[in-house]
Design a protein around this motif. Structure first.
Motif, short mmCIF file in Angstrom:
data_model
loop_
_atom_site.label_atom_id
_atom_site.label_comp_id
_atom_site.label_asym_id
_atom_site.label_seq_id
_atom_site.Cartn_x
_atom_site.Cartn_y
_atom_site.Cartn_z
N HIS A 194 7.14 -2.39 13.63
CA HIS A 194 6.18 -1.33 13.92
C HIS A 194 6.67 -0.38 15.00
O HIS A 194 5.89 0.32 15.63
CB HIS A 194 4.82 -1.95 14.27
CG HIS A 194 4.28 -2.75 13.13
ND1 HIS A 194 3.90 -2.16 11.94
CD2 HIS A 194 4.14 -4.09 12.96
CE1 HIS A 194 3.51 -3.11 11.11
NE2 HIS A 194 3.66 -4.28 11.70
N SER B 221 5.71 7.83 6.17
CA SER B 221 4.58 7.22 5.46
C SER B 221 3.71 6.39 6.39
O SER B 221 4.20 5.86 7.40
CB SER B 221 5.10 6.32 4.33
OG SER B 221 5.82 7.09 3.39
N CYS C 22 1.91 3.25 7.70
CA CYS C 22 2.17 1.80 7.67
C CYS C 22 0.83 1.06 7.60
O CYS C 22 -0.23 1.62 7.89
CB CYS C 22 2.94 1.42 8.94
SG CYS C 22 3.29 -0.35 9.10
N ARG D 175 2.44 6.00 11.59
CA ARG D 175 3.30 6.64 10.60
C ARG D 175 4.77 6.35 10.91
O ARG D 175 5.16 6.31 12.06
CB ARG D 175 3.09 8.16 10.61
CG ARG D 175 1.84 8.62 9.89
CD ARG D 175 1.81 10.13 9.74
NE ARG D 175 0.68 10.54 8.91
CZ ARG D 175 0.71 10.59 7.58
NH1 ARG D 175 1.80 10.24 6.93
NH2 ARG D 175 -0.35 10.97 6.91
N CYS E 136 6.77 3.74 10.57
CA CYS E 136 7.24 2.47 11.16
C CYS E 136 8.54 2.04 10.47
O CYS E 136 8.75 2.31 9.28
CB CYS E 136 6.20 1.38 11.01
SG CYS E 136 4.80 1.56 12.14
N GLU F 274 9.50 -0.72 9.29
CA GLU F 274 9.39 -1.52 8.07
C GLU F 274 8.90 -0.71 6.88
O GLU F 274 9.11 -1.10 5.74
CB GLU F 274 8.54 -2.76 8.29
CG GLU F 274 7.06 -2.57 8.44
CD GLU F 274 6.35 -3.92 8.51
OE1 GLU F 274 5.26 -4.00 7.93
OE2 GLU F 274 6.85 -4.89 9.13
N THR F 275 8.25 0.44 7.10
CA THR F 275 7.84 1.26 5.95
C THR F 275 9.04 1.96 5.33
O THR F 275 8.97 2.43 4.20
CB THR F 275 6.81 2.34 6.36
OG1 THR F 275 7.44 3.30 7.21
CG2 THR F 275 5.60 1.74 7.05
N LYS G 231 10.19 -3.68 0.91
CA LYS G 231 9.10 -2.86 0.36
C LYS G 231 9.39 -1.38 0.59
O LYS G 231 9.09 -0.54 -0.26
CB LYS G 231 7.79 -3.24 1.04
CG LYS G 231 6.55 -2.82 0.28
CD LYS G 231 5.30 -3.23 1.04
CE LYS G 231 4.57 -4.29 0.29
NZ LYS G 231 3.30 -4.67 0.91
N GLY G 232 10.00 -1.06 1.73
CA GLY G 232 10.34 0.32 2.05
C GLY G 232 11.37 0.90 1.10
O GLY G 232 11.27 2.06 0.68
N ARG H 67 9.59 1.63 -2.17
CA ARG H 67 8.71 2.80 -2.06
C ARG H 67 9.52 4.09 -2.06
O ARG H 67 9.19 5.04 -2.78
CB ARG H 67 7.87 2.71 -0.78
CG ARG H 67 6.91 3.89 -0.59
CD ARG H 67 6.28 3.89 0.78
NE ARG H 67 7.27 3.89 1.85
CZ ARG H 67 8.01 4.95 2.20
NH1 ARG H 67 7.87 6.09 1.55
NH2 ARG H 67 8.89 4.88 3.18
#
Length: 317
Positions: A168, A176, A178, A183, A185, A187-188, A193-194, A197
Motif C-alpha cells: 500500500h 487505479s 486499491c 490510488r 498502490c 500492489e495494484t 492481480k496488477g 489488470r
C-alpha cells in the motif's frame, strides 16, 4: 507410519483460496499436510470448527497423541500479541475475532498467530537465507504484495502490529484505486492481480497479442502472461518488462528507507525464477542511481508457506 508422540507442532495457513494444515517439528521437517478450499462463508464458528477438524484428521492419520503448540498464519491484518484477526479480506465475519481461544480450548496447548508475510520472514530467519542476517526484508509477490521486515535481528511490527503493508505504498498517485481506498498502490500495479489488470486494460494491444488474444478474460493472470512471453508474444514481454520495472521501483524505495543487507522474494511470481530475478536485479541496480550499496536479491524458501506456521511458534515461544 508412526512417529514418537512428542515435539510435534500443528500449523495452519488460512489463505484466500485454500487452508493448509501441517504436522511439523522444530527442525523444519513437515511430516504431513492436508489442504482444503477456503469457504468465504465460514464465519467465526465455521472456521474454528474446520481448523479443529483438519488438525484432528492429521493427528489420527499420523498416530500422534499429543502436540506441543499450534501456529496459525492468516492472510490479512492480525494482532499477533492477542491472537486476534483484525480484518479479513477473504472470509466473511472474522473482524476482531480471537482465533487463539477456540484452538487453545480444544488442543490445550499454546497457540500463536501472525500474518503470512511476517511468518515467511520468520521462516527465512530460522531456516532460510535470513539466518545470521540482522537486517533483511521478505517480500511476497503474489495476488497482492506484503512484507516481513527484520531490523537489528528482530521482526519489526510497528506501533500497532501492522508494519510490512508495503503493497500500500503509493507509487503512481493517479493510478487505479486499491482495495485500501488509495490510488496507485504498489500492489495494484506490480502484483499478480496488477499484471492481469494492466494487461486487460490494454484492449487494443491485447487483441493484437499472438497468445493472450486466444484466452478468455478469466484465464488471463500473471502466469499466463509469463507463458505467453515464453512463446514470443511481444505484448506479454512488454507487460513483464513493465511489471519488473514497477517491482524494482518499489524495492528501491524500501532499500533507501531501510538499508537492508538482503531482500528475499517469495510468492507466486518468484516461481518464474531467473526470468524474474535476472532482469529485476538489473532494474534495481539501474533504479538505485547514485545511492548504490550491496544488497543481495534472492529467492525465498520453496516450502516457506508450509513451515511458516511452525516457525512462528518457535520465534514467539
Amino acid at each position: 507410519m508412526h512417529y514418537k508422540p512428542m515435539g510435534f507442532i500443528l500449523g495452519y495457513d488460512v489463505g484466500g483460496t485454500k487452508i493448509s494444515a501441517v504436522i511439523g517439528d522444530e527442525t523444519g521437517k513437515i511430516h504431513d499436510t492436508l489442504r482444503k478450499r477456503t469457504l468465504k462463508e465460514y464465519g467465526k464458528e465455521g472456521l474454528s470448527a474446520e481448523l479443529i477438524a483438519m488438525g484432528e484428521e492429521l493427528l489420527r492419520k499420523n498416530h500422534i497423541n499429543s502436540i506441543d503448540k499450534v501456529g496459525i498464519i492468516f492472510a490479512g491484518p492480525v494482532d499477533s500479541k492477542n491472537g486476534i484477526i483484525v480484518a479479513s479480506p477473504n472470509i466473511i465475519g472474522l473482524k476482531n475475532f480471537n482465533i487463539k481461544k477456540p484452538l487453545e480450548d480444544h488442543f490445550n496447548v499454546p497457540v500463536y498467530l501472525d500474518n503470512d508475510a511476517a511468518a515467511a520472514a520468520i521462516s527465512e530467519r530460522i531456516f532460510g537465507s535470513g539466518k545470521n542476517v540482522d537486517n533483511f526484508i521478505y517480500i511476497t509477490l503474489s495476488t497482492g504484495i506484503g512484507a516481513g521486515i527484520f531490523i537489528n535481528g528482530r521482526l519489526y511490527k510497528g506501533s500497532h502490529g501492522m508494519a510490512g503493508e508495503v503493497g500500500h505504498m503509493a507509487i503512481m498517485p493517479n493510478g487505479s484505486v486499491c482495495g485500501c481506498g488509495r490510488r496507485g498502490c504498489w500492489e495494484t500495479i506490480a502484483s499478480g492481480k496488477g499484471i492481469a489488470r494492466r494487461t486487460m486494460e490494454n484492449i487494443t494491444a491485447l487483441r493484437d497479442s499472438t497468445e493472450l488474444s486466444k484466452l478468455r478474460s478469466s484465464e488471463i493472470d500473471a502466469k499466463a502472461v509469463f507463458r505467453a512471453m515464453d512463446k514470443g508474444d511481444m505484448f506479454a514481454q512488454l507487460m513483464v518488462e513493465e511489471t519488473i520495472y514497477y517491482i524494482a521501483f518499489g524495492i528501491v524505495n524500501l532499500i533507501n528507507i531501510l538499508d537492508p543487507e538482503l531482500i528475499i522474494i517469495g510468492g507466486g511470481l518468484s516461481f518464474e525464477g531467473e526470468k524474474l530475478f535476472k532482469p529485476l536485479r538489473m532494474a534495481i541496480k539501474e533504479e538505485i542511481k547514485s545511492l548504490k550499496r550491496n544488497v543481495r536479491i534472492v529467492k525465498a524458501l520453496e516450502n516457506g508457506a508450509d513451515i511458516g506456521s511452525i516457525a512462528i511458534t518457535m520465534y514467539y515461544d
